[in-house]
Design a protein around this motif. Structure first.
Motif, PDB file in Angstrom:
ATOM      1  N   ALA A 107      87.374  69.838 -26.708  1.00  0.00           N
ATOM      2  CA  ALA A 107      87.941  71.110 -26.226  1.00  0.00           C
ATOM      3  C   ALA A 107      88.764  71.773 -27.330  1.00  0.00           C
ATOM      4  N   PHE A 108      89.456  70.974 -28.142  1.00  0.00           N
ATOM      5  CA  PHE A 108      90.214  71.540 -29.259  1.00  0.00           C
ATOM      6  C   PHE A 108      89.277  72.143 -30.304  1.00  0.00           C
ATOM      7  N   ASP A 109      88.132  71.497 -30.528  1.00  0.00           N
ATOM      8  CA  ASP A 109      87.137  72.054 -31.452  1.00  0.00           C
ATOM      9  C   ASP A 109      86.629  73.402 -30.959  1.00  0.00           C
ATOM     10  N   THR A 110      86.353  73.493 -29.675  1.00  0.00           N
ATOM     11  CA  THR A 110      85.885  74.749 -29.090  1.00  0.00           C
ATOM     12  C   THR A 110      86.956  75.822 -29.215  1.00  0.00           C
ATOM     13  N   LEU A 111      88.203  75.465 -28.930  1.00  0.00           N
ATOM     14  CA  LEU A 111      89.310  76.409 -29.054  1.00  0.00           C
ATOM     15  C   LEU A 111      89.469  76.882 -30.500  1.00  0.00           C
ATOM     16  N   LEU A 112      89.322  75.971 -31.450  1.00  0.00           N
ATOM     17  CA  LEU A 112      89.408  76.338 -32.862  1.00  0.00           C
ATOM     18  C   LEU A 112      88.272  77.274 -33.259  1.00  0.00           C
ATOM     19  N   ASP A 119      70.062  46.510 -27.827  1.00  0.00           N
ATOM     20  CA  ASP A 119      70.409  45.994 -26.503  1.00  0.00           C
ATOM     21  C   ASP A 119      71.605  46.706 -25.881  1.00  0.00           C
ATOM     22  N   PHE A 120      71.961  47.876 -26.386  1.00  0.00           N
ATOM     23  CA  PHE A 120      73.142  48.570 -25.890  1.00  0.00           C
ATOM     24  C   PHE A 120      72.866  50.050 -25.650  1.00  0.00           C
ATOM     25  N   VAL A 121      73.634  50.614 -24.727  1.00  0.00           N
ATOM     26  CA  VAL A 121      73.625  52.052 -24.465  1.00  0.00           C
ATOM     27  C   VAL A 121      74.949  52.592 -24.990  1.00  0.00           C
ATOM     28  N   TYR A 122      74.886  53.572 -25.874  1.00  0.00           N
ATOM     29  CA  TYR A 122      76.072  54.163 -26.465  1.00  0.00           C
ATOM     30  C   TYR A 122      76.272  55.570 -25.901  1.00  0.00           C
ATOM     31  N   PHE A 123      77.519  55.914 -25.605  1.00  0.00           N
ATOM     32  CA  PHE A 123      77.841  57.269 -25.156  1.00  0.00           C
ATOM     33  C   PHE A 123      79.280  57.570 -25.526  1.00  0.00           C
ATOM     34  N   GLN A 124      79.579  58.875 -25.569  1.00  0.00           N
ATOM     35  CA  GLN A 124      80.925  59.314 -25.931  1.00  0.00           C
ATOM     36  C   GLN A 124      81.859  59.093 -24.749  1.00  0.00           C
ATOM     37  N   GLU A 183      86.429  66.236 -32.695  1.00  0.00           N
ATOM     38  CA  GLU A 183      85.480  65.465 -31.890  1.00  0.00           C
ATOM     39  C   GLU A 183      85.209  64.089 -32.496  1.00  0.00           C
ATOM     40  N   LYS A 184      85.421  63.956 -33.785  1.00  0.00           N
ATOM     41  CA  LYS A 184      85.211  62.654 -34.423  1.00  0.00           C
ATOM     42  C   LYS A 184      86.243  61.623 -33.967  1.00  0.00           C
ATOM     43  N   GLN A 185      87.331  62.092 -33.353  1.00  0.00           N
ATOM     44  CA  GLN A 185      88.369  61.184 -32.871  1.00  0.00           C
ATOM     45  C   GLN A 185      87.955  60.477 -31.578  1.00  0.00           C
ATOM     46  N   CYS A 186      86.898  60.978 -30.922  1.00  0.00           N
ATOM     47  CA  CYS A 186      86.466  60.394 -29.652  1.00  0.00           C
ATOM     48  C   CYS A 186      85.808  59.026 -29.883  1.00  0.00           C
ATOM     49  N   GLU A 187      86.124  58.127 -29.006  1.00  0.00           N
ATOM     50  CA  GLU A 187      85.597  56.771 -29.106  1.00  0.00           C
ATOM     51  C   GLU A 187      84.188  56.704 -28.529  1.00  0.00           C
ATOM     52  N   GLN A 188      83.326  55.939 -29.164  1.00  0.00           N
ATOM     53  CA  GLN A 188      81.978  55.699 -28.653  1.00  0.00           C
ATOM     54  C   GLN A 188      82.025  54.439 -27.793  1.00  0.00           C
ATOM     55  N   LYS A 189      81.649  54.592 -26.533  1.00  0.00           N
ATOM     56  CA  LYS A 189      81.614  53.449 -25.615  1.00  0.00           C
ATOM     57  C   LYS A 189      80.257  52.766 -25.721  1.00  0.00           C
ATOM     58  N   ILE A 224      86.793  75.730 -44.895  1.00  0.00           N
ATOM     59  CA  ILE A 224      87.301  74.742 -45.860  1.00  0.00           C
ATOM     60  C   ILE A 224      87.480  73.384 -45.182  1.00  0.00           C
ATOM     61  N   VAL A 225      88.043  73.387 -43.963  1.00  0.00           N
ATOM     62  CA  VAL A 225      88.231  72.124 -43.227  1.00  0.00           C
ATOM     63  C   VAL A 225      86.879  71.490 -42.910  1.00  0.00           C
ATOM     64  N   ASN A 226      85.895  72.312 -42.520  1.00  0.00           N
ATOM     65  CA  ASN A 226      84.557  71.779 -42.244  1.00  0.00           C
ATOM     66  C   ASN A 226      83.915  71.213 -43.506  1.00  0.00           C
ATOM     67  N   PHE A 227      84.163  71.830 -44.643  1.00  0.00           N
ATOM     68  CA  PHE A 227      83.597  71.329 -45.893  1.00  0.00           C
ATOM     69  C   PHE A 227      84.235  70.002 -46.287  1.00  0.00           C
ATOM     70  N   VAL A 228      85.565  69.898 -46.140  1.00  0.00           N
ATOM     71  CA  VAL A 228      86.268  68.687 -46.567  1.00  0.00           C
ATOM     72  C   VAL A 228      86.038  67.532 -45.585  1.00  0.00           C
ATOM     73  N   TYR A 229      86.194  67.791 -44.289  1.00  0.00           N
ATOM     74  CA  TYR A 229      86.142  66.723 -43.298  1.00  0.00           C
ATOM     75  C   TYR A 229      84.829  66.646 -42.525  1.00  0.00           C
ATOM     76  N   GLY A 230      83.970  67.626 -42.683  1.00  0.00           N
ATOM     77  CA  GLY A 230      82.736  67.672 -41.913  1.00  0.00           C
ATOM     78  C   GLY A 230      82.941  68.453 -40.630  1.00  0.00           C
ATOM     79  N   ASP A 231      81.846  68.767 -39.965  1.00  0.00           N
ATOM     80  CA  ASP A 231      81.933  69.533 -38.725  1.00  0.00           C
ATOM     81  C   ASP A 231      82.584  68.724 -37.616  1.00  0.00           C
ATOM     82  N   ASN A 232      83.114  69.431 -36.638  1.00  0.00           N
ATOM     83  CA  ASN A 232      83.723  68.829 -35.450  1.00  0.00           C
ATOM     84  C   ASN A 232      84.797  67.803 -35.796  1.00  0.00           C
TER      85      ASN A 232
END
Length: 155
Positions: A36-41, A23-28, A104-110, A93-101
């Motif tokens: 943008a920081f992920d893209t810069l990295l 019953d919900f619509v989810y979006f970032q 971006e994982k810090q963004c809240e899902q509305k 190494i960071v992608n292996f330990v924490y996963g990709d992006n």
């Protein structure tokens, strides 16, 4: 309104990671700047990899041309490995330990209820009509307030 129309409208409006569940619509969160920081990295990592390759190639050409002195070989190898190669392996190494992006994982899902979305779509249909043109794009009239020149027809 069906889920496909809702997904199409939200995606065309610039929302990312849109999904409809129960019953919900989810979006970032659209105001999140962390992607943008992920893209810069990503770009910085590519530049560091290219610089590492150029440095190793130049180093190899230098030693082929001038010969190898064991003191300078180990000193330069230590410098290249410590600086550029270490920076080159940080992102994998960071992608292996924490996963990709990681950022971006810090963004809240509305989350918005489907009934509210349908109420908004009903208001939209009331003002914009039900043509296919209005479903995909908002319509507006362009008025040119410039001077109108009379056209003279000479025969």
């Amino acid at each position: 309104m069906n889920e496909t129309t809702i997904l199409n409208l939200l995606t065309n409006s610039g929302f990312e990671k849109v999904r409809v569940e129960s019953d919900f619509v989810y979006f970032q969160d659209p105001s999140c700047i962390f992607p943008a920081f992920d893209t810069l990295l990503d770009y910085a990592w590519i530049v560091i990899m290219v610089l590492t390759g150029i440095m190793l190639f130049g180093w190899a050409v230098l030693y082929i041309k001038n010969g190898v002195k064991i003191d300078t070989l180990f000193n330069n190898a230590k410098t290249v490995i410590l600086i550029l190669c270490t920076l080159s392996v940080v992102k994998p190494i960071v992608n292996f330990v924490y996963g990709d992006n990681l950022f971006e994982k810090q963004c809240e899902q509305k989350r918005v209820s489907l009934t509210e979305v349908n109420e908004l779509l009903d208001m939209r249909n009331k003002y914009f009509g039900k043509s296919d043109q209005a479903i995909l794009y908002e319509t507006f009239n362009v008025v040119d307030s410039g001077k109108i020149e009379p056209v003279s027809i000479e025969e």
